[in-house]
Enzyme design. Structure first.
Site, PDB file in Angstrom:
ATOM      1  N   HIS A  57     -28.047  43.188 113.092  1.00 20.87           N
ATOM      2  CA  HIS A  57     -28.067  41.757 112.782  1.00 20.87           C
ATOM      3  C   HIS A  57     -27.458  41.458 111.415  1.00 20.87           C
ATOM      4  O   HIS A  57     -27.649  40.373 110.872  1.00 20.87           O
ATOM      5  CB  HIS A  57     -29.498  41.228 112.811  1.00 20.87           C
ATOM      6  CG  HIS A  57     -30.228  41.555 114.056  1.00 20.87           C
ATOM      7  ND1 HIS A  57     -29.758  41.187 115.296  1.00 20.87           N
ATOM      8  CD2 HIS A  57     -31.367  42.258 114.278  1.00 20.87           C
ATOM      9  CE1 HIS A  57     -30.594  41.627 116.218  1.00 20.87           C
ATOM     10  NE2 HIS A  57     -31.572  42.287 115.632  1.00 20.87           N
ATOM     11  N   HIS A 219     -30.579  40.000 120.493  1.00 22.29           N
ATOM     12  CA  HIS A 219     -30.394  41.359 120.991  1.00 22.29           C
ATOM     13  C   HIS A 219     -29.704  41.322 122.339  1.00 22.29           C
ATOM     14  O   HIS A 219     -29.810  42.253 123.129  1.00 22.29           O
ATOM     15  CB  HIS A 219     -31.725  42.081 121.155  1.00 22.29           C
ATOM     16  CG  HIS A 219     -32.618  41.967 119.976  1.00 22.29           C
ATOM     17  ND1 HIS A 219     -33.506  40.941 119.809  1.00 22.29           N
ATOM     18  CD2 HIS A 219     -32.722  42.740 118.872  1.00 22.29           C
ATOM     19  CE1 HIS A 219     -34.144  41.096 118.649  1.00 22.29           C
ATOM     20  NE2 HIS A 219     -33.671  42.165 118.067  1.00 22.29           N
TER      21      HIS A 219
END
Ligand SMILES: Nc1ncnc2c1ncn2[C@@H]1O[C@H](COP(=O)(O)OP(=O)(O)O)[C@@H](O)[C@H]1O
Ligand SMILES: Nc1ncnc2c1ncn2[C@@H]1O[C@H](COP(=O)(O)OP(=O)(O)O)[C@@H](O)[C@H]1O
Ligand SMILES: [Mg+2]
Ligand SMILES: [Mg+2]
Ligand SMILES: [Mg+2]
Ligand SMILES: [Mg+2]
Lengths: 331, 212, 331, 212
Positions: A57, A219
């Protein structure tokens, strides 16, 4: 898969090593626990702020460790919550007498790892509290999930509690602030393409050449629905609309507006989206007090973007405006 | 000298570890249908670590051995699986604390303890489309077989069959826990990765204990 | 093609509009000429710094307009030099009695447009000079091309002349500095994938699933050669090696090291590359005095990266370290 | 009332503009082999503007008309083509400054002036694999035909044929100017986009002037 990697298993450690080499004066790297921490932490006069979560991320969260934001981040592997031990050891190493706040994006794996680590650290006599971030409007809070997910809006919580901690606030005050910011922050994302985790070597899911996933998770989890690729204008209508009606944000509100890139979308497109979102807010009589355009919380190389709104009041706005010194910079 | 119980426990743990490592890709694929595709990766990295440290685990008794395994799993497996599997091994260890020998009934007790641990940790139950949906029916089958006086190999075989059947049946469930739950109805139509992993592990244990 | 766009023809104007909306206090937008300029420019006490070039390289150059860097940027369409008029009108509008410096990446189209505009502005009595940037080592300077291309190293020239101009230096001094920085700056890039210009709608060139283009240009022009996808380590050896031997950089040198993403490569991979490059420099006894990791000069959504080295001396280092306030920021 | 010369010039410019707009994709494709794929886009956007402003151009004489066209091209076409085509139109305009009527020899003079403008601006020459490689032989052919007293339609036809042949022949050249030159030897094997555009424009002009 086309990536700059050596061994996929070493992707995260090699990235962290590069980050540490690039910030020799301000950051320290502890390879055993994927731990990046401020060189000057812990500080006995300051509450310690720690964020874990999976990798993939970036810049969240290892690249937002620094004065005014996080004291430490101990990410797990790509899209995997850190093992309990990483969180526990990080908490021990960075513990301050003023206490520790663990920021946790609301996912099953992260919750469990942080809860176990908190229990262990408390058994050692460390004062440690936890704050869950759950800004994603794509997932309905229901009995059948563990609730909303934490996505790009986590930036605002990190920034606000980081600023408060830097200013010397105590743990209770910091938790109050973090919960308040989280409660007025809403995000929704859209994916144009799937991302490819290095260890998997192929795209995480299949999206047709003119399909998009509305409400995508960071995700690669599916969102609200699959849709046809439409114009930027229609996409902004869709996701900004979902964000606005959720809190809801209403005429007269003053907001921070973030257009966050998911990793594979160039900043030119993000500014284009920003312009559309800004104008739509203006026509809904919502004032953009602060704006954020760029990559804050990505999903590896996924093409896509998310839009976040934060309802501002004086306190939140001044915390967001406070200075911070983190690796993500131009100079 | 190692006790019989330690040798059996070693055999089971090693078999689980090898299954996890060999099925890395397959388990990842299962997790990528409605999850994030890392289930196999997480398990494999953790159990690799277990095999790496194999010789240094404390083997005073089965309980202590399992406790060290639990510690490695907890500290090395990330994602949802680390806390869940770590808790399961830890609870199984607690169920036979201080016992020198471990029999069929003990194995059932260990599995029951592991199941309770997973339920506590995961705030989940049978029907949520998780590994519990294979582990619970498998334990039930094992218990019945043990009670009927079946050989351990036979009992394992019953458990494996129950697990496989139940794992396949998770296809029709809607996920209510874990990452797959975000997909809502879209999670229907494919089996749960964790449940399939339980079936694969039990099938391999059955074959290997026959060959032993 | 999967992009956030409305009409491809409006891609650049819509992006510029977003940029202006996001920076209402500091930037002004003149749609007629794709012109983004500092709200407080021109300034009679300061040389005006203007950069043109094609779009598609964002943040270069529209997002580096601000105090301490550019006074204005007037980009052309995607990968196309701006029309002569854009440059001419921009020069007229931003002219300062201290003079104007036009920064030009060395490409045929850009050279011609800026030369014509310079001629026209001079005819109006404006003092205007030009500086060509050509840091790309992939292209050999030869009789058969117009010489090396300007790529990500242009950041350092912009930053240094911007800092000097801000400090009040006169035009001759600024040109001396710009030429000096350009003369010690070297870059080479590598593409993992092709980019897709919005108006074309499909990838600009074909790269096989395990092919890479070494020495890629920032408009997708072919580089030195096609190669097989190899490890990050080998790629860094290859392109960093080409950069080092070109100047050459030698043992004892102090450098700025930039790892620049080409648009589609996530920052995690860039930090991984940074770590590898940093360590290779250390083992060649070259000291990294400053580092830059992120996107500085992109090729739309191309996956890939470039590595730039700048040989530092005291003057260059202090100009690079000077503050600047540009849209690319986190806060 | 418009002069005959203005009507002819309008016809030619409009035909060029329409060709550029209709061939946008084809010209882009040609430019994407070893260039950056925007040649057709740049031309099309510029000539769209020419057609947009069609009615407001000053039509005092052909020279003044071409000069306004040159201005629009220069201010609207980016990339390499803006300055090159703008210069070409400007020089062509200069070649017939103050002339009321424009004949075959004038057209040749205009093309020669345009060619010199492109060479100056582009620091290029025949053999560099640019539009000059089609424009120069086409002008040569036109000049011969005009000198032989051929009709203008016939002369145009000769020019178009020469342009096409020469454009095709650019395939075997290595680019020495423009973006394609960066590719070195890899530029060999495909024709130059600008040269092909010249051929396509002349071919269309030939057909349209026959139909006129
Ligand atoms: N709350 C829960 N309780 C029990 N098992 C769970 C729970 N959540 C997920 N699981 C199991 O874990 C598996 C996914 O593991 P893993 O891929 O490591 O998780 P993630 O990547 O989502 O963090 C699922 O297939 C399911 O069997
Ligand atoms: N120096 C030059 N002199 C003459 N013609 C040139 C020159 N450079 C390029 N060209 C012509 O321009 C065409 C490319 O135009 P365009 O795509 O607008 O340029 P770019 O995208 O490279 O700026 C080439 O096919 C060639 O015919
Ligand atoms: Mg995961
Ligand atoms: Mg998973
Ligand atoms: Mg171009
Ligand atoms: Mg081109």
């Amino acid at each position: 898969m086309k990536k700059f990697i050596n061994d996929p298993k070493n992707f995260v450690p090699e990235m962290l090593k590069g980050l540490a080499l690039a910030n020799p004066d301000t950051l320290k790297y502890v390879p055993e626990y994927n731990l990046i921490h401020r060189a000057d932490a812990p500080n006995a006069d300051k509450v310690t702020i720690i964020q874990g979560s999976g990798s993939g991320h970036e810049p969240a969260h290892v690249m937002t460790v620094g004065k005014g934001m996080l004291d430490a981040a101990c990410p797990g592997d790509i899209f995997a919550a850190p093992p309990v031990d990483y969180v526990y050891e990080t908490t021990k190493l960075l513990a301050s007498p003023k206490g520790v706040l663990l920021l946790v994006n609301n996912y099953t794996g992260d919750r469990m790892a942080f809860e176990m680590a908190q229990e262990m650290a408390r058994a050692d006599g460390i004062r440690v509290e936890m704050l869950f971030i759950d800004d994603d409007v794509a997932v309905e809070d229901s009995l059948y999930t563990i609730g909303r997910r934490g996505v790009a809006g986590n930036f605002f919580v990190m920034k606000a509690v980081g600023a408060a901690a830097e200013a010397g606030a105590d743990l209770d005050e910091i938790i109050r602030i973090g919960e308040k910011v989280n409660s007025v922050t809403r995000t929704m994302g859209v994916a144009l393409t799937a991302c490819t985790p290095p260890a998997k070597g192929s795209p995480l899911f299949d999206l047709g050449p003119d399909e998009i996933e509305i409400g995508i998770g960071i995700h690669g989890e599916p969102g609200r629905r699959r849709g046809k690729l439409v114009s930027a204008d229609e996409i902004v209508d869709d996701i900004l609309g979902a964000v606005i009606t959720d809190l809801p944000f209403t005429s007269g509100d003053r907001v921070a507006l973030m257009v966050n890139g998911l990793g594979g979308t160039p900043i030119s497109e993000l500014y284009l989206l920003y312009g559309l979102a800004h104008e739509k807010l203006v026509s809904a009589s919502i004032t953009v007090g602060r704006n954020y355009v760029g990559e804050y919380c990505t999903s590896l190389d996924m093409a896509g973007a998310s839009i976040t709104l934060v309802k501002l009041d004086e306190e939140i706005e001044s915390l967001l405006a406070a200075p911070a010194e983190i690796p993500i910079r131009v100079f | 000298m190692k006790t019989r119980s330690i040798i059996d426990t070693e055999f089971v743990v090693r078999s689980i570890a090898e299954t996890a490592i060999e099925n890395e890709d397959a388990f990842c694929k299962l997790d990528s249908v409605v999850g994030d595709g890392d289930f196999g990766y997480s398990l494999a990295r953790g159990f690799e670590k277990v095999l790496d440290e194999w010789d240094v685990f404390d083997r005073t008794d089965s309980s202590i051995f399992l406790k060290s395994i639990a510690h490695t799993i907890t500290s090395r497996i990330g994602g949802t699986s680390g806390p869940l599997w770590g808790t399961a091994f830890l609870r199984a260890s607690t169920a036979v604390r201080g016992r020198d020998e471990v029999g069929g009934a003990d194995v059932v007790a260990m599995l029951r303890a592991a199941i309770e641990g997973i339920k506590d940790r995961g705030k989940s139950d049978v029907g949520d489309k998780t590994l519990l949906d294979a582990l619970v029916p498998a334990t039930d089958a094992l218990e019945v077989a043990v009670a009927q006086g079946s050989s351990f190999e036979k009992a394992l075989d019953e458990a494996a069959k129950a697990a496989r059947e139940a794992a396949d049946a998770t296809s029709s469930l809607q996920a209510r826990r874990g990452r797959a739950s975000y997909t809502g109805e879209r999670s229907i139509g494919s089996p749960d990765a964790g449940a399939v992993a339980v079936a694969v592990i039990l099938e391999r244990l059955t074959i290997q204990s026959r060959d032993r």
